[in-house]
Write a protein that holds these residues in place. Structure first.
Motif, PDB file in Angstrom:
ATOM      1  N   ARG A  88       1.153  -0.924   0.172  1.00 47.48           N
ATOM      2  CA  ARG A  88       0.099   0.010   0.398  1.00 47.48           C
ATOM      3  C   ARG A  88       0.326   1.462   0.374  1.00 47.48           C
ATOM      4  NH1 ARG A  88      -3.739  -2.142   3.232  1.00 47.48           N
ATOM      5  NH2 ARG A  88      -2.792  -1.986   4.615  1.00 47.48           N
TER       6      ARG A  88
ATOM      7  N   LYS B  98       2.350   1.550  -3.020  1.00 49.07           N
ATOM      8  CA  LYS B  98       1.823   2.036  -4.317  1.00 49.07           C
ATOM      9  C   LYS B  98       1.047   3.389  -4.436  1.00 49.07           C
ATOM     10  CE  LYS B  98      -2.617  -0.010  -6.553  1.00 49.07           C
ATOM     11  NZ  LYS B  98      -3.282  -0.429  -6.505  1.00 49.07           N
ATOM     12  N   ASP B  99       1.171   3.710  -2.937  1.00 54.80           N
ATOM     13  CA  ASP B  99       0.601   5.813  -2.745  1.00 54.80           C
ATOM     14  C   ASP B  99       1.454   6.738  -3.073  1.00 54.80           C
ATOM     15  OD1 ASP B  99      -1.824   4.649  -1.647  1.00 54.80           O
ATOM     16  OD2 ASP B  99      -1.729   4.816   0.343  1.00 54.80           O
ATOM     17  N   LYS B 100       3.139   5.667  -1.997  1.00 56.00           N
ATOM     18  CA  LYS B 100       4.397   7.111  -2.740  1.00 56.00           C
ATOM     19  C   LYS B 100       4.806   7.238  -4.405  1.00 56.00           C
ATOM     20  CE  LYS B 100       4.423   8.175   2.093  1.00 56.00           C
ATOM     21  NZ  LYS B 100       3.578   9.412   2.022  1.00 56.00           N
TER      22      LYS B 100
ATOM     23  N   GLU C 236       3.322   5.016  -6.741  1.00 55.43           N
ATOM     24  CA  GLU C 236       2.238   4.943  -7.796  1.00 55.43           C
ATOM     25  C   GLU C 236       2.610   3.743  -8.645  1.00 55.43           C
ATOM     26  OE1 GLU C 236       1.574   8.406  -9.327  1.00 55.43           O
ATOM     27  OE2 GLU C 236       0.927   9.416  -7.708  1.00 55.43           O
ATOM     28  N   VAL C 237       2.825   2.432  -8.407  1.00 60.37           N
ATOM     29  CA  VAL C 237       3.400   1.523  -9.166  1.00 60.37           C
ATOM     30  C   VAL C 237       2.719  -0.159  -8.639  1.00 60.37           C
ATOM     31  CG1 VAL C 237       5.987   2.280  -9.842  1.00 60.37           C
ATOM     32  CG2 VAL C 237       5.870   1.516  -7.606  1.00 60.37           C
ATOM     33  N   LYS C 238       3.189  -0.486  -9.222  1.00 61.46           N
ATOM     34  CA  LYS C 238       2.090  -2.040  -8.419  1.00 61.46           C
ATOM     35  C   LYS C 238       3.524  -2.832  -7.901  1.00 61.46           C
ATOM     36  CE  LYS C 238      -0.669  -4.194 -11.425  1.00 61.46           C
ATOM     37  NZ  LYS C 238      -1.569  -4.877 -12.671  1.00 61.46           N
TER      38      LYS C 238
ATOM     39  N   ASP D  94       0.949  -7.063  -7.302  1.00 64.01           N
ATOM     40  CA  ASP D  94       0.317  -6.442  -6.491  1.00 64.01           C
ATOM     41  C   ASP D  94      -0.231  -7.142  -5.875  1.00 64.01           C
ATOM     42  OD1 ASP D  94       0.221  -3.719  -6.217  1.00 64.01           O
ATOM     43  OD2 ASP D  94      -1.598  -3.001  -7.217  1.00 64.01           O
TER      44      ASP D  94
END
Length: 110
Positions: free
Chosen positions: A10, A13-15, A17-19, A54
């Motif tokens: 998580r 992904k948030d920081k 923006e990659v899987k 992910d």
């Protein structure tokens, strides 16, 4: 362990923006087995790559089939790679079939 892995995914992904995926190896009480756990975690990541990423993949829960292990020799993989690189499709298919037959008999399959 899965909770920590999910938090990592998580955050990445948030920081960034990659899987991302997290591979979890087995738990061992003997420190000398760390290498086994690491190898299992890498195997779990390979599996995650096949399934889209992910996710947290646990070797013990998601990959280990039944209670046995597969005895796959490096020479068998190298043989397949050789046939593919040299374009000998029939031999590659035969080598793959032999491996699958061996693996299915190891895990009690058909």
């Amino acid at each position: 362990m899965a909770f920590i892995g999910e938090q990592c995914i998580r955050t990445i992904k948030d920081k960034l923006e990659v899987k991302a995926s997290v591979g979890v190896g087995g738990e061992y009480t003997d420190l000398s087995r760390v290498k086994d756990s690491y190898r299992e975690a890498l195997e779990a990541l390979r599996y995650a790559k096949l399934t889209g990423g992910d996710q947290v993949i646990s070797f013990e829960e998601d990959i280990r089939f039944m209670s046995g292990t597969w005895d796959l020799q490096l020479s068998e993989i190298e043989e397949i790679i050789f046939y593919i690189k040299t374009g000998v499709e029939d031999q590659a298919v035969q080598a793959i079939d032999r491996i699958f037959l061996k693996l299915s008999s190891t895990r009690g399959g058909p």
